[in-house]
Design a protein around this motif. Structure first.
Motif, mmCIF file in Angstrom:
data_model
loop_
_atom_site.group_PDB
_atom_site.id
_atom_site.type_symbol
_atom_site.label_atom_id
_atom_site.label_comp_id
_atom_site.label_asym_id
_atom_site.label_seq_id
_atom_site.Cartn_x
_atom_site.Cartn_y
_atom_site.Cartn_z
ATOM 1 N N THR A 310 16.207 23.752 -6.013
ATOM 2 C CA THR A 310 16.009 24.574 -6.939
ATOM 3 C C THR A 310 16.649 25.385 -7.621
ATOM 4 N N VAL A 311 17.266 26.504 -6.907
ATOM 5 C CA VAL A 311 17.967 27.419 -7.180
ATOM 6 C C VAL A 311 19.181 27.342 -8.435
ATOM 7 N N VAL A 312 19.735 25.816 -8.078
ATOM 8 C CA VAL A 312 20.828 24.950 -9.010
ATOM 9 C C VAL A 312 20.367 25.005 -9.686
ATOM 10 N N LEU A 313 19.451 23.967 -10.031
ATOM 11 C CA LEU A 313 18.771 23.708 -11.221
ATOM 12 C C LEU A 313 18.115 24.482 -12.098
ATOM 13 N N LEU A 314 17.685 25.917 -11.312
ATOM 14 C CA LEU A 314 16.698 26.638 -12.350
ATOM 15 C C LEU A 314 18.399 27.103 -13.009
ATOM 16 N N ALA A 315 19.512 27.605 -12.294
ATOM 17 C CA ALA A 315 20.573 28.441 -12.635
ATOM 18 C C ALA A 315 21.028 27.266 -13.691
ATOM 19 N N LEU A 316 21.264 25.875 -13.651
ATOM 20 C CA LEU A 316 21.622 24.811 -14.953
ATOM 21 C C LEU A 316 20.832 24.908 -16.440
ATOM 22 N N ILE A 317 19.506 24.638 -15.798
ATOM 23 C CA ILE A 317 18.398 24.436 -17.168
ATOM 24 C C ILE A 317 18.497 26.017 -18.353
ATOM 25 N N TYR A 318 19.161 26.743 -16.934
ATOM 26 C CA TYR A 318 19.319 27.956 -17.803
ATOM 27 C C TYR A 318 20.065 27.952 -18.435
ATOM 28 N N LEU A 319 20.936 27.748 -18.013
ATOM 29 C CA LEU A 319 23.163 28.122 -18.980
ATOM 30 C C LEU A 319 22.709 26.674 -20.085
ATOM 31 N N GLY A 320 21.879 26.166 -19.854
ATOM 32 C CA GLY A 320 21.857 24.955 -21.189
ATOM 33 C C GLY A 320 20.726 24.894 -22.404
ATOM 34 N N SER A 321 20.250 25.963 -21.734
ATOM 35 C CA SER A 321 19.390 27.089 -22.562
ATOM 36 C C SER A 321 19.941 27.792 -23.446
ATOM 37 N N THR A 322 20.861 28.461 -23.243
ATOM 38 C CA THR A 322 21.580 29.121 -23.530
ATOM 39 C C THR A 322 22.776 28.924 -24.630
ATOM 40 N N MET A 323 22.753 27.597 -24.445
ATOM 41 C CA MET A 323 24.035 27.019 -25.368
ATOM 42 C C MET A 323 23.146 25.697 -26.534
ATOM 43 N N ILE A 324 22.215 24.730 -26.399
ATOM 44 C CA ILE A 324 21.316 24.150 -27.099
ATOM 45 C C ILE A 324 21.071 24.870 -28.329
ATOM 46 N N PRO A 325 21.616 24.802 -29.597
ATOM 47 C CA PRO A 325 20.876 25.039 -30.793
ATOM 48 C C PRO A 325 19.595 25.091 -31.062
ATOM 49 N N SER A 326 18.753 24.043 -30.924
ATOM 50 C CA SER A 326 17.333 23.790 -30.985
ATOM 51 C C SER A 326 16.718 23.153 -30.495
ATOM 52 N N ILE A 327 15.380 22.853 -30.312
ATOM 53 C CA ILE A 327 14.511 21.510 -29.259
ATOM 54 C C ILE A 327 15.248 20.405 -30.795
ATOM 55 N N TRP A 328 15.106 20.265 -31.830
ATOM 56 C CA TRP A 328 15.345 18.985 -32.581
ATOM 57 C C TRP A 328 16.453 18.422 -31.645
ATOM 58 N N VAL A 329 17.506 19.090 -31.554
ATOM 59 C CA VAL A 329 18.471 19.212 -31.557
ATOM 60 C C VAL A 329 18.902 18.354 -29.747
#
Length: 396
Positions: A310-329
Motif C-alpha cells: 500500500t505504501v509503495v503504490l501510494l507513493a508511485l501514484i503520488y509521483l505520477g500525479s505530479t508528472m502527468i499534465p492533465s486527465i485528458w492525457v
C-alpha cells in the motif's frame, strides 16, 4: 469528469448514443465474465483469464489492470489538485476561500490528501470494509449530477444557454484528431471488470443471478449519471468546457447562490473521489501482489506485506500525479489500451474460448462476443493512432 469534454467533441446525439451503447456492451461483458468465472472457480480476473487463455494472457491482463488502475488513481489526484489548489486557467477552492498561501503548492496539497485521507482507507484489507464509503461516494456523485442538471435546466428555461452542437465537428485537423481519441476516453467510464471477482467472492448468498442483478442496477445507475453529467456539463459551459469539468466551476454561474453551488459541486466531488479511491486501489494492490508475490500465500494472511504494498503504490501514484499534465492525457492512453482490453477484449475472448470447449453460448451471446471483440480492437487501434498523430502534431 471528462465526459462533458467528450460531448463537446462528439456532439450531443453521438455522445449520448455512445454512452448508452458502451454501457450495454459493458454489462454484457460483465455477465459473460461472471458466468465463466463461476465455471472456472476463479478467485480473480487473472484466474479466469488464465483458465481460458493461458498463463501468458494472465500476466498481460494483470499488467493491464495495474496500468489502468494506477492511471485512474493518478487522474483522481490530478482532479483533487486542480480543484483545491487551482490550475493554470482556474482558481482553486482554497484560493477563493482563503486567498493565496501554502495551499497553492499543488504537490504539497496532494501529498496531504494522500497521507491524511486516502492512506487510512487504503490500508483496509477487505473490499467489504469499503461498502459504506462506496455507498456514500455514489450519493455524492448523485448530488453532483442533480446540482448540475438543475443549474442547466434553470439557465435553459431562462434562455441563457447557447445552442449545443448536436454532431461532431469535422472542420479542422485538430477536431478530427480529437474524434480519434475521444471514444477510448469514454471506455474508461465503464471498466469495473477487475472488481467483479472480489465483489462476487464477498457477496452474501452469492450466485451468478444475484451478481448479474448487481451489475444491471450498477450499469443503469452509471448510464443515468454519465449521460446527465455529460449533457448538463456541456450545456453549462459549451465550447469552454474543460477536460476536467470541475475546474469550470470557479466562476459565476449566473444564477442565485452561484458561489455556494460551486463549492457544493467541487468539494462534494472531491469527497466522492476520496471515497472511491480505495476501491480501485484494492484491486490494484491485489493484482500487484498476485503478479509479484504469487507464491507467497494470500495477501489477507500477511499484514506486513499488505501495508508495504500500500505504501509503495501510494507513493508511485503520488509521483505520477505530479508528472502527468492533465486527465485528458492519462485517459486517452489508458482508454485506447488497457481499458478496452479489460472491459471488452478479454471478456469476449474468454467467452469464445469457453465455447470452443463445449460450453453453451447462444446465438445472441456469440454475436455480441464477436461484436465486442471487433469494436474493441478497432477502438484501440484507432485510439493509439490518434494519440500518436496528436503527439506528432504538437511536437511539430
Amino acid at each position: 469528469m471528462a465526459l462533458p469534454a467528450t460531448m463537446k467533441v462528439l456532439g450531443v446525439i453521438p455522445g449520448l448514443i455512445l454512452i448508452f451503447l458502451m454501457g450495454f456492451l459493458s454489462e454484457v461483458s460483465v455477465e459473460l465474465l461472471v458466468r465463466f468465472s463461476v465455471l472456472a472457480k476463479a478467485e480473480s480476473y487473472g484466474d479466469v483469464v488464465q483458465n481460458a487463455l493461458g498463463a501468458p494472457a494472465r500476466i498481460f491482463s494483470e499488467i493491464c489492470i495495474i496500468i489502468n488502475n494506477a492511471g485512474v488513481l493518478v487522474v483522481y489526484l490530478i482532479i483533487m489538485g486542480d480543484v483545491m489548489s487551482g490550475s493554470f486557467h482556474h482558481e482553486g477552492v482554497f484560493d477563493q476561500w482563503l486567498g493565496h498561501g501554502f495551499w497553492d503548492h499543488r504537490k504539497l496539497l496532494i501529498l496531504f490528501i494522500v497521507v491524511v485521507f486516502l492512506a487510512p482507507l487504503c490500508f483496509l484489507e477487505k473490499i467489504d470494509s469499503l461498502s459504506l464509503t462506496s455507498a456514500a461516494s455514489v450519493a455524492l456523485a448523485v448530488v453532483f449530477v442533480v446540482v448540475c442538471v438543475v443549474i442547466a435546466l434553470i439557465k435553459l428555461v431562462e434562455g441563457r444557454i447557447e445552442t449545443p452542437r448536436m454532431t461532431p465537428d469535422f472542420g479542422s485537423k485538430k477536431a478530427i484528431l480529437d474524434l480519434l481519441v475521444v471514444i477510448p476516453i469514454m471506455t474508461n467510464a465503464y471498466v469495473c471488470h477487475f472488481n467483479v471477482q472480489p465483489i462476487y467472492n464477498e457477496l452474501e448468498d452469492r450466485s451468478p443471478q444475484k451478481m448479474n442483478q448487481v451489475g444491471r442496477i450498477t450499469t443503469v445507475l452509471c448510464i443515468v449519471i454519465y449521460a446527465s453529467t455529460a449533457v448538463s456539463g456541456y450545456l453549462l459551459f459549451g465550447n469552454d468546457t474543460e477536460s476536467d469539468i470541475l475546474t469550470n466551476f470557479d466562476k459565476d454561474l449566473g444564477i442565485r447562490f452561484s458561489s455556494i453551488l460551486n463549492y457544493i459541486v467541487r468539494v462534494g466531488y472531491i469527497f466522492h473521489l476520496i471515497l472511491v479511491f480505495p476501491v480501485i486501489h484494492f484491486s490494484l494492490r491485489q493484482t500487484v501482489d498476485a503478479l509479484v508475490f504469487k507464491d507467497s500465500g494470500p495477501l489477507l494472511e500477511n499484514r506486513k506485506r499488505s501495508l508495504a504494498l500500500t505504501v509503495v503504490l501510494l507513493a508511485l501514484i503520488y509521483l505520477g500525479s505530479t508528472m502527468i499534465p492533465s486527465i485528458w492525457v492519462a485517459f486517452k492512453f489508458t482508454g485506447a489500451t488497457t481499458a478496452v482490453s479489460l472491459g471488452f477484449i478479454f471478456p469476449s475472448l474468454i467467452a469464445l474460448k469457453f465455447k470452443q470447449r463445449g460450453e453453451i453460448l447462444n446465438n445472441k451471446e456469440n454475436i455480441l462476443a464477436w461484436l465486442m471483440l471487433i469494436l474493441a480492437i478497432t477502438v484501440g487501434v484507432v485510439g493509439v493512432i490518434g494519440n500518436i498523430y496528436s503527439i506528432n502534431s504538437k511536437s511539430g
